[in-house]
Design an enzyme around this catalytic site. Structure first.
Site, PDB file in Angstrom:
ATOM      1  CG  LEU A 453      -2.200  -0.859   1.081  1.00  0.00           C
ATOM      2  CD1 LEU A 453      -3.043  -0.741   2.346  1.00  0.00           C
ATOM      3  CD2 LEU A 453      -3.024  -0.430  -0.118  1.00  0.00           C
ATOM      4  CE1 TYR A 569      -3.037  -7.503  10.082  1.00  0.00           C
ATOM      5  CE2 TYR A 569      -5.353  -7.913   9.570  1.00  0.00           C
ATOM      6  CZ  TYR A 569      -4.173  -7.224   9.328  1.00  0.00           C
ATOM      7  OH  TYR A 569      -4.136  -6.263   8.353  1.00  0.00           O
TER       8      TYR A 569
END
Length: 717
Positions: A453, A569
């Protein structure tokens, strides 16, 4: 001279393509109800180009009018104090029983204009036909729109019919309201060419004035195109009628676009196939002059065209369309440049009354001139891709210019793409000099320099001309308050996009030290960054995940659904969301899912392609449903939302959800790889972390994204 006004416009084209009508208001889903018209009023615009279109009032028969929709909305405009400029035909050819080549088109439009004037006698400005010359070219010379002719004779007949219809319509309108003003609009882009095609450019540059010249009674025997008109079937008596009539515009409206000025290029190999054409004597491409290296010394652009109009007609002018189908910051740069240009020309003594922010609610399929129905939406001052009308950065700029006559934003420190050297792609392009900013830009900071990203954000910021700094962990450790404070002070950023974080989902569940790293990078780091941005007034966007949900809901999750993470996560991202919005409620938190893109090799679709290309089989989970996301679309969406000043949680994925197996099959098909070598891999538990949105579907459908991914892979090699 009174102050420069800011007008607005709604993209309202009703154009016939074959036997179907493209109605922009309908395709946009525009209601133009009280709420939307109040939104326009909030911008502070003085006038609005508003459709009272022939095709929509008299859709079925020449003797029946349906005024209900227009009655309600025009009454609301009158109450809100927004003065309309009524448009009667906008790139159309009239209702089904007539067309641009019909000898009865002018008197029939005039009869309709009389009905409009009698029903709304308070309307004091009209554009009977928008861009008559451009409409004649696209309908009767290039064949894009009905009646789809492609010859000079039809083109000239369509133009003369529209101009005479304008004269007759204004005669009828002024019988009711003698003070009504004619605002006549046209795109007067200039054509440039090398010497061998100079004759063609000269012809087109004379031709571009024909509409205004006819209305102003200038087409006499001495006119450069008089013989051209006569030779192609326009009678001398018709031209004499224009000279004797009162068709002079009260306002000469110029619709100018970045790509209005054109270049005729004989070397076809340098140009895309869709630009190829000719005149029967020579083959050439018709391309944007702004992209041609050899045009850099020419008088391109809005200021040059407006000076030409003033010198030729000496009539009051307005820029009646200012619009750019591009990213947010480029749209704002173009609007701002037009405003500043208008101010400078007024200082020269040119009677320029207003500029018009066009496509306030956006437009659909104008990238194909309406000839393809793909639902390609460009937003404007507002974005309609949600349940309410959402203002964009463009809308904020319009509001500031309309009410305060000035607007400032960090994106204005850099020039628009039409002024950056990298735009040049035709002709002998030398290595461009570094782009000079208009002033020292405050950058956008991007964390996560080694991640997918972060690199994609940097790449597309460069493409969009957004000054930015892509930072490594050594340059700014987002979980370290001292490191964050030092970096923010050094770079003087106006905003931060946090693309850093721990991404090894499975490892975080297996090992305690990995779980600790996961929470440090994802939760503590995001919270530290949010607190630092809050104390300095810096905007922040950060990424979250579909894994804040456990997949048991049974339908796609929307933004307001309670979170329910199941793994380490997901817990880290859920905690990050909570801490970020607690420290900085104005932060933008973007949840996304299963992203893939053309610039990295660490995603599901790339791995699929590699396996299938090697001749092996590929197995994919057939029971876990996700919302795949194309990284370029995701990045553009995040940047747009950040520039718009959006806050809170947004779901950004491409439209559509599927299992990993279904994604593998769809991607294989898009890449022309053997779908039959994709195998189902059952999972122990069926789940779905697919994301939907109640705030707006901003990214294109997944099918479209996969097609663009396939093309990008070919380009990237």
């Amino acid at each position: 001279m009174s102050a420069l006004e800011l007008w607005g416009g709604i993209e309202c084209t009703v154009a016939r393509v074959g036997d179907t009508w493209r109605n922009q208001v309908a395709e946009l889903g525009l209601t133009l109800d009280e709420a939307q018209l109040q939104a326009l009023r909030s911008l502070g615009i003085q006038r609005l180009r508003f459709p009272v279109l022939w095709e929509t009032v008299m859709p079925a028969a020449a003797d029946r009018c349906d005024w209900r929709w227009h009655d309600e909305r025009l009454a609301t405009l009158q109450r809100l104090g927004i003065a309309p400029i009524a448009g009667l035909v906008h790139h159309g050819s009239g209702p089904r029983w007539t067309h641009l080549l019909d000898p009865q088109f002018p008197p029939q439009l005039a009869a309709y204009a009389a009905r409009v004037a009698r029903r709304y006698p308070w309307i004091d400005a009209y554009t009977p036909i928008n861009e008559p010359l451009t409409t004649a070219r696209f309908s009767a010379l290039y064949g894009h729109w009905y009646p789809h002719h492609r010859d000079p004779r039809s083109f000239l007949r369509a133009l003369v019919n529209q101009c005479w219809a304008t004269v007759l319509a204004m005669n009828e309108i002024r019988r009711v309201n003698p003070a009504a003003r004619l605002v006549c609009t046209e795109d007067l882009g200039k054509v440039y060419a090398p010497t061998q095609l100079g004759y063609q450019a000269d012809h087109e540059n004379e031709r571009r004035w024909l509409g205004f010249d006819l209305l102003c009674g200038r087409v006499t025997t001495q006119h450069a195109l008089y013989r051209y008109l006569i030779d192609h079937g326009i009678g001398a008596d018709e031209l004499t009628k224009f000279a004797d009539a009162d068709g002079m515009p009260d306002i000469v409206g110029i619709n100018h676009y970045v790509t209005s000025d054109r270049w005729l290029e004989p070397a076809l190999q340098h140009c895309p196939p869709e630009s190829h054409g000719g005149n029967g004597k020579a083959l050439y491409a018709d391309i944007e002059a702004v992209r041609v290296a050899g045009c850099a010394h020419h008088d391109l652009g809005l200021a040059a065209r407006l000076r030409e109009v003033w010198q030729r007609y000496r009539l009051p002018m307005a820029v009646t369309e200012v619009h750019l189908g591009c990213s947010r910051e480029e749209q704002v740069r173009w609007l701002h440049e037009a405003w500043q240009t208008a101010g400078a020309l007024r200082d020269e003594g040119i009677d320029l009354r207003a500029i018009t922010a066009w496509s306030l609610f956006g437009a659909v399929d104008w990238n194909s001139l309406l000839t393809e129905r793909r639902g390609h939406y460009e937003s404007g001052a507002f974005d309609l891709r949600r349940s309410t009308t959402r203002p964009t950065l463009v809308g904020k700029a319009i509001g500031e210019l309309a009410t305060r006559a000035r607007f400032d934003h960090p994106v204005l420190a850099n020039p628009g793409w039409w002024r950056r050297p990298e735009r040049l792609n035709v002709g002998p392009v030398r290595t461009p000099a570094p782009t000079r900013s208009l002033r020292a830009p405050r950058p956008l900071l991007i964390t996560g320099a080694t991640g997918t990203l972060g690199r994609a954000l940097s790449r597309l910021c460069t493409q969009r001309g957004l000054a930015h700094r892509l930072l490594t962990r050594a340059q700014m450790d987002i979980a370290d308050e001292v490191s964050v404070s030092r970096a923010l002070a050094e770079h003087q950023a106006w905003a931060v996009v946090n693309a850093a974080g721990y991404v090894r989902v499975a490892d975080a569940d297996r090992e305690a030290d990995q779980r600790a790293d996961c929470f440090r990078e994802n939760a503590q780091g995001a919270a530290t960054l949010a607190s630092a941005c809050a104390s300095r007034g810096i905007a922040l966007a950060t990424f979250s995940s579909d894994l804040v949900f456990d997949g048991s809901l049974g339908r796609p999750y929307v933004e307001s659904d309670p979170t329910s993470p199941s793994g380490a996560y997901g817990h880290s991202k859920n905690e990050a969301e909570r801490r970020v919005l607690e420290a900085l409620p104005e932060a933008l938190v973007v949840r996304t899912s299963a992203f893939f893109g053309p610039w990295d090799r660490y995603n599901f679709v790339h791995q699929l392609a590699c396996v299938l290309q090697s001749g092996e089989r590929f197995s994919a989970d057939a029971d876990s449903e996700v919302s795949p996301t194309y990284v370029p679309d995701l990045v553009h969406g995040v940047l747009d939302l950040l520039l718009d000043g959006e806050q809170g949680v947004w779901h950004l994925t491409n439209q559509g959800s599927m299992t990993w197996y279904e994604l593998a099959c769809a991607a294989a098909a898009a890449l022309h790889l053997p779908v039959e070598r994709v195998d189902r891999q059952p999972a122990r538990v069926r789940s779905s972390t697919a994301l939907a949105s109640e705030r707006g579907f901003l990214l294109p459908p997944l099918e479209d994204a996969l097609a663009r991914y396939a093309r990008a892979r070919e380009v990237e090699g």
